[in-house]
Motif scaffolding. Sequence first.
Motif, mmCIF file in Angstrom:
data_model
loop_
_atom_site.group_PDB
_atom_site.id
_atom_site.type_symbol
_atom_site.label_atom_id
_atom_site.label_comp_id
_atom_site.label_asym_id
_atom_site.label_seq_id
_atom_site.Cartn_x
_atom_site.Cartn_y
_atom_site.Cartn_z
ATOM 1 N N TYR A 1 35.521 45.136 46.809
ATOM 2 C CA TYR A 1 35.643 45.015 48.267
ATOM 3 C C TYR A 1 36.357 46.201 48.898
ATOM 4 O O TYR A 1 36.661 46.193 50.087
ATOM 5 N N PHE B 1 46.319 39.807 50.958
ATOM 6 C CA PHE B 1 46.509 39.975 52.400
ATOM 7 C C PHE B 1 47.543 38.952 52.904
ATOM 8 O O PHE B 1 47.557 37.800 52.423
ATOM 9 N N ALA C 1 35.967 31.674 45.480
ATOM 10 C CA ALA C 1 36.383 31.738 44.071
ATOM 11 C C ALA C 1 37.130 30.459 43.684
ATOM 12 O O ALA C 1 36.835 29.849 42.653
ATOM 13 N N ARG D 1 45.171 48.676 50.041
ATOM 14 C CA ARG D 1 44.754 50.027 50.425
ATOM 15 C C ARG D 1 45.925 50.829 50.981
ATOM 16 O O ARG D 1 45.802 52.008 51.229
ATOM 17 N N VAL E 1 36.138 39.373 53.562
ATOM 18 C CA VAL E 1 36.690 39.591 52.219
ATOM 19 C C VAL E 1 37.710 38.488 51.909
ATOM 20 O O VAL E 1 37.725 37.921 50.812
ATOM 21 N N ASP F 1 48.474 44.995 51.929
ATOM 22 C CA ASP F 1 47.102 45.491 51.808
ATOM 23 C C ASP F 1 47.043 46.460 50.623
ATOM 24 O O ASP F 1 47.798 47.433 50.586
ATOM 25 N N GLY G 1 45.152 41.092 44.607
ATOM 26 C CA GLY G 1 44.134 40.251 45.253
ATOM 27 C C GLY G 1 44.062 38.908 44.562
ATOM 28 O O GLY G 1 42.999 38.398 44.231
ATOM 29 N N ALA G 2 45.247 38.320 44.355
ATOM 30 C CA ALA G 2 45.358 37.101 43.530
ATOM 31 C C ALA G 2 44.753 35.866 44.193
ATOM 32 O O ALA G 2 44.395 34.908 43.515
ATOM 33 N N GLY G 3 44.637 35.898 45.520
ATOM 34 C CA GLY G 3 44.110 34.721 46.206
ATOM 35 C C GLY G 3 44.929 33.485 45.868
ATOM 36 O O GLY G 3 46.164 33.513 45.867
ATOM 37 N N THR H 1 36.317 35.298 50.606
ATOM 38 C CA THR H 1 35.877 35.218 49.209
ATOM 39 C C THR H 1 36.914 34.511 48.340
ATOM 40 O O THR H 1 36.606 34.007 47.268
ATOM 41 N N CYS H 2 38.137 34.476 48.839
ATOM 42 C CA CYS H 2 39.218 33.796 48.115
ATOM 43 C C CYS H 2 38.905 32.298 47.983
ATOM 44 O O CYS H 2 39.083 31.700 46.925
ATOM 45 N N ARG I 1 34.461 34.055 32.917
ATOM 46 C CA ARG I 1 35.376 34.915 33.693
ATOM 47 C C ARG I 1 36.832 34.530 33.436
ATOM 48 O O ARG I 1 37.664 35.370 33.099
HETATM 49 C C1 LIG Z 1 36.970 37.080 45.358
HETATM 50 S S1 LIG Z 1 38.617 36.827 45.803
HETATM 51 C C2 LIG Z 1 39.350 36.650 44.204
HETATM 52 C C3 LIG Z 1 40.656 35.939 44.191
HETATM 53 C C4 LIG Z 1 41.295 35.814 42.800
HETATM 54 N N1 LIG Z 1 41.492 37.117 42.205
HETATM 55 C C5 LIG Z 1 40.418 34.971 41.915
HETATM 56 O O1 LIG Z 1 39.690 35.513 41.104
HETATM 57 O O2 LIG Z 1 40.454 33.741 42.065
HETATM 58 C C6 LIG Z 1 39.163 38.444 46.310
HETATM 59 C C7 LIG Z 1 40.610 38.479 46.778
HETATM 60 O O3 LIG Z 1 41.023 39.821 46.959
HETATM 61 C C8 LIG Z 1 41.772 39.918 48.145
HETATM 62 N N2 LIG Z 1 41.677 41.292 48.637
HETATM 63 C C9 LIG Z 1 40.553 42.049 48.767
HETATM 64 N N3 LIG Z 1 40.843 43.238 49.321
HETATM 65 C C10 LIG Z 1 42.186 43.252 49.524
HETATM 66 C C11 LIG Z 1 43.090 44.209 50.069
HETATM 67 N N4 LIG Z 1 42.675 45.378 50.532
HETATM 68 N N5 LIG Z 1 44.399 43.889 50.139
HETATM 69 C C12 LIG Z 1 44.848 42.686 49.688
HETATM 70 N N6 LIG Z 1 44.034 41.740 49.160
HETATM 71 C C13 LIG Z 1 42.724 42.018 49.092
HETATM 72 C C14 LIG Z 1 41.105 38.909 49.078
HETATM 73 O O4 LIG Z 1 41.928 38.529 50.152
HETATM 74 C C15 LIG Z 1 40.824 37.760 48.108
HETATM 75 O O5 LIG Z 1 41.884 36.857 48.014
#
Ligand SMILES: C[S@@+](CC[C@H](N)C(=O)[O-])C[C@H]1O[C@@H](n2cnc3c(N)ncnc32)[C@H](O)[C@@H]1O
Length: 324
Positions: A193, A113, A23, A163, A16, A161, A88-90, A19-20, A63
């Motif tokens: 995710y 994370f 993107a 969650r 997961v 997290d 989940g800002a990545g 995926t950062c 998007r």
């Molecule tokens: C597909 S990326 C998207 C990143 C950003 N939002 C973008 O669109 O460029 C998904 C992001 O969600 C974060 N993420 C997913 N599940 C998470 C969780 N349970 N806690 C913290 N971050 C989470 C991942 O680490 C990742 O950075």
Amino acid sequence: MSRGAQSDSDTADEAVRGTCDDASICKRFAVSVGYWKDPYIQYFVRQAKERKAPEINRGYYARVQGVHHLLKAFLRKTECKCQIINLGAGLDTTFWKLKDENLLPTKYFEVDFPAIVARKLYHIKSKPPLSKPIMETHGSESLLIDAHSLDSSRYSVIGADLRNLKDMEERLKKFSMDTQLPTVLVAECVLVYMTPEQSSRLLKWAADTFPTAMFINYEQVNMGDRFGQIMIENLQRRQCHLTGVEACQSLESQMERMLSNGWEAADAWNMNTVYSCLPRVDLERIEKLEFLDEKELLEQLLIHYCISWASKDALSLGLAQTTF
Ligand SMILES: C[S@@+](CC[C@H](N)C(=O)[O-])C[C@H]1O[C@@H](n2cnc3c(N)ncnc32)[C@H](O)[C@@H]1O
């Protein structure tokens, strides 16, 4: 939890987190072709080795523009006296872009994370084009920064997290989150995710915590059809499981999840509809950037993603009327 189960979930979380990069690399590529301007993304990710397909670039364009449109509508309605919480800002660069547009909210928070946050902070600390805007908006006190968090007057990053809501809320409050201030929460390709129970809990927490708020969610939709199944299988092959796919069956299931978790109003549009509502001049410009052979493939792709948004409006700002 047994050791095996623990390491399985670690591997899943690692995928997961991966995926950062996907993107950000796709966004950087689209920026390099000229789809939109983002002078900051180059400091976070390398340029892709291979070209991305035009339909992928157009999808990312829709998007980014779509989410930005709703975000800006919220900033306008609140005259920027608000908070943004990007979940989940990545390696997202919205904070810097809003500063350039003179549209910074009272405070901008990001959560991801700890491992992702550590990487983001490394880039921020080592690259003046990223650190200077944060310093410029910061008061005279010294800035709080450690391996997994940063707190400044207008911008905070928290390694947590999504969650674990109790921990996340505590950390946000420690960094001066104000639950009474209008707040927009953004989850761009994130909820999918998490299990449906976990994403519902997150949505409910947000609805219960902020009396005046909007939740903007971008992710997959129409996952029950053949094209959706192929998307799921492709990701699974890369060890990336769309755990939350159940809520991504239709626009109705997206709205229903929001409405059944405390939100007063909700709407959801697939990205094909969003794309067709983007300003004509902008579409004419980007459609000239690259030749697109397979219009149908683009349409299919866009139909399988959506933006859903929900609101609660104790201050009667007219949030429920937000649209494209
Ligand atoms: C597909 S990326 C998207 C990143 C950003 N939002 C973008 O669109 O460029 C998904 C992001 O969600 C974060 N993420 C997913 N599940 C998470 C969780 N349970 N806690 C913290 N971050 C989470 C991942 O680490 C990742 O950075």
